[in-house]
Design an enzyme around this catalytic site. Sequence first.
Site, mmCIF file in Angstrom:
data_model
loop_
_atom_site.group_PDB
_atom_site.id
_atom_site.type_symbol
_atom_site.label_atom_id
_atom_site.label_comp_id
_atom_site.label_asym_id
_atom_site.label_seq_id
_atom_site.Cartn_x
_atom_site.Cartn_y
_atom_site.Cartn_z
ATOM 1 N N ASP A 74 0.913 -1.225 0.064
ATOM 2 C CA ASP A 74 -0.021 -0.020 0.061
ATOM 3 C C ASP A 74 0.842 1.089 0.108
ATOM 4 O OD1 ASP A 74 -2.380 1.507 0.308
ATOM 5 O OD2 ASP A 74 -1.857 1.699 2.424
ATOM 6 N N THR A 107 -3.357 5.292 -4.144
ATOM 7 C CA THR A 107 -2.278 6.108 -3.341
ATOM 8 C C THR A 107 -0.939 5.992 -3.862
ATOM 9 O OG1 THR A 107 -2.056 4.103 -1.891
ATOM 10 C CG2 THR A 107 -3.292 6.006 -1.008
ATOM 11 N N THR A 108 -0.666 4.901 -4.557
ATOM 12 C CA THR A 108 0.447 4.753 -5.316
ATOM 13 C C THR A 108 0.494 5.461 -6.661
ATOM 14 O OG1 THR A 108 0.623 2.286 -4.655
ATOM 15 C CG2 THR A 108 2.210 3.055 -6.260
ATOM 16 N N ASP A 411 -8.924 -1.075 2.119
ATOM 17 C CA ASP A 411 -8.840 -0.451 0.800
ATOM 18 C C ASP A 411 -10.142 -0.770 0.010
ATOM 19 O OD1 ASP A 411 -6.692 0.851 1.555
ATOM 20 O OD2 ASP A 411 -5.511 0.194 0.141
#
Length: 564
Positions: A74, A107-108, A411
């Site tokens: 994550d 998020t990446t 998530d």
Amino acid sequence: RTSAGQERAKVSSTSRMSSSGLAIAGTRSTGQDVRSQNVQAALAIANIVKTSLGPVGLDKMLVDQIGDVTITNDGATILKQLEVEHPAGKVLVELSNMQDQEVGDGTTSVVILAAELLKAANELVKKNIHPTTIISGFLLAKKEACKFIKKQMSIRLSDLDDEAIINAAKTSMSSKIIGSESDFFAKMAVGAVQRVKTVDSKGKNKYPVGAISILKAHGKSARDSELVDGFALNCVKVSTQMPRVIEKAKIALLDFDLRKAKMAFGVQVLVDDPKKLEAIRKEEGEMTKRKCRLLMEAGANVVLTTGGIDDMASKEFVQNGVMAVRRCKKSDLRKIAKLTGGRLLLTLSDEAEGESVDPSALGTAACVSEEKVGDGELIYIKGCSSTKAQTIVLRGANDYFLDEVDRSLHDAMCIVKRTLESNTLAPGGGAVEAAVSVFLEHFALTLGTRAQLAVGTFAQALLVIPKTLSTNGAYDATELVARLRAYHSAAQKKEGKAHFKYTGLDLENGEVRNNVKHGVLEPAMAKIKMIRFATEAAVTILRIDDSIKMSKKEDPKGPQMDGY
């Protein structure tokens, strides 16, 4: 006048002089130097998380100062654990946290896109294009990209089959450790989120992910995890002599101690007759016993409290066949109150200055039981009057695995929540980025201003997502992305080819395919927010043309030079 050598020595000294002749106790870097430093910092952070993007991304192992290990895929978790010193780097860390809070996933990709936009902008600045021109071009491109996704790439949930939400959850899990078990966990995530549905004052459906608790227990395999139809408390009953199972439970939820009453701090009792001491001690015990009896008279056969329960109160409950649990979390009791229709009691005092318990304040459940799970026991509350709170009990071999499953499941639940609340999905696998990139390239050619270059650069930067996905899958990124762009160009230019707009990457076989048909879906809002946040972060860093780092002031009371 001083010579050139002396001038250079002056500029590099700690105390810098600004153009106005003001002395600064620190170092100052301006113009292209500071821009290049910021871009390098952003790229360094993006390179850390780059390899963890996509269904074939790899995990990172992070070890902190005290030796605690975190193994995760994550982006937000990786960047949180890194103690980034560089100010521009901190902007990207905050950016991934914001994406995590707003959407829960992506998020990446948001960090990778922001770094790529910065890199592209820096190349334009080197070609003597003013940063203000680039910023206005980027903001225009962001606006047009978001408009395009809403109009062209979004698919309403009602136009897809019932599996669409499960497929969105599976897409979120595909890059995580539970990707191989995504069928099982996707159904669990969707089931949990749909059960906690509430309607707000405006009549809109809300799905609070915070109402879903996740408990972790060692032992068995991941497939033995379960979604409890009710609530599970990570506590044990006070005494082993209490019943293990209570049918038709009436639950009292307390936020005070059931221990021998003590005088408040600073309160003294002055006794003139020593015989009264025993009566005072007895009354202290009786006060607690009275509270226990009041609860039982109201019909309570399960007592949950945030405080303690001493042996005397415990004996009272055991004799009457009541299950009592102490040291529960207040947040858990609030969820149980919603679930069972009870109220959290802060005190038993009533308006008549006495003590009483209103039976309507007690929650109801079909069954409350204590069951052994892994190494410990959990209290299960099942058959409640509503489903406003849920619990997932995760099973697994060790802490690292359980923590990562917890993050992955969270998530996925956030993605399900966003999908249900926004009612729109978009194809995954780089489809949206490729489509927006092709659209912006055509759009840039219609502009007759300098912003044309910036919009064109923005379009190229968006391709970093499909390129990274292909590279992580060990495929030729250039060939795959070129094929993907050809499909999207046909979709936007040729008649009768509009269905090509759902074309994305298939990273198992190294092909391009219709990702909507194959169930690779993401919430459209996740894509829109990713582009918005990444552009805003890139613009924030791009605006900086002067960096002043202040020197540490010496403490006058501390050691001076070599001694005191």
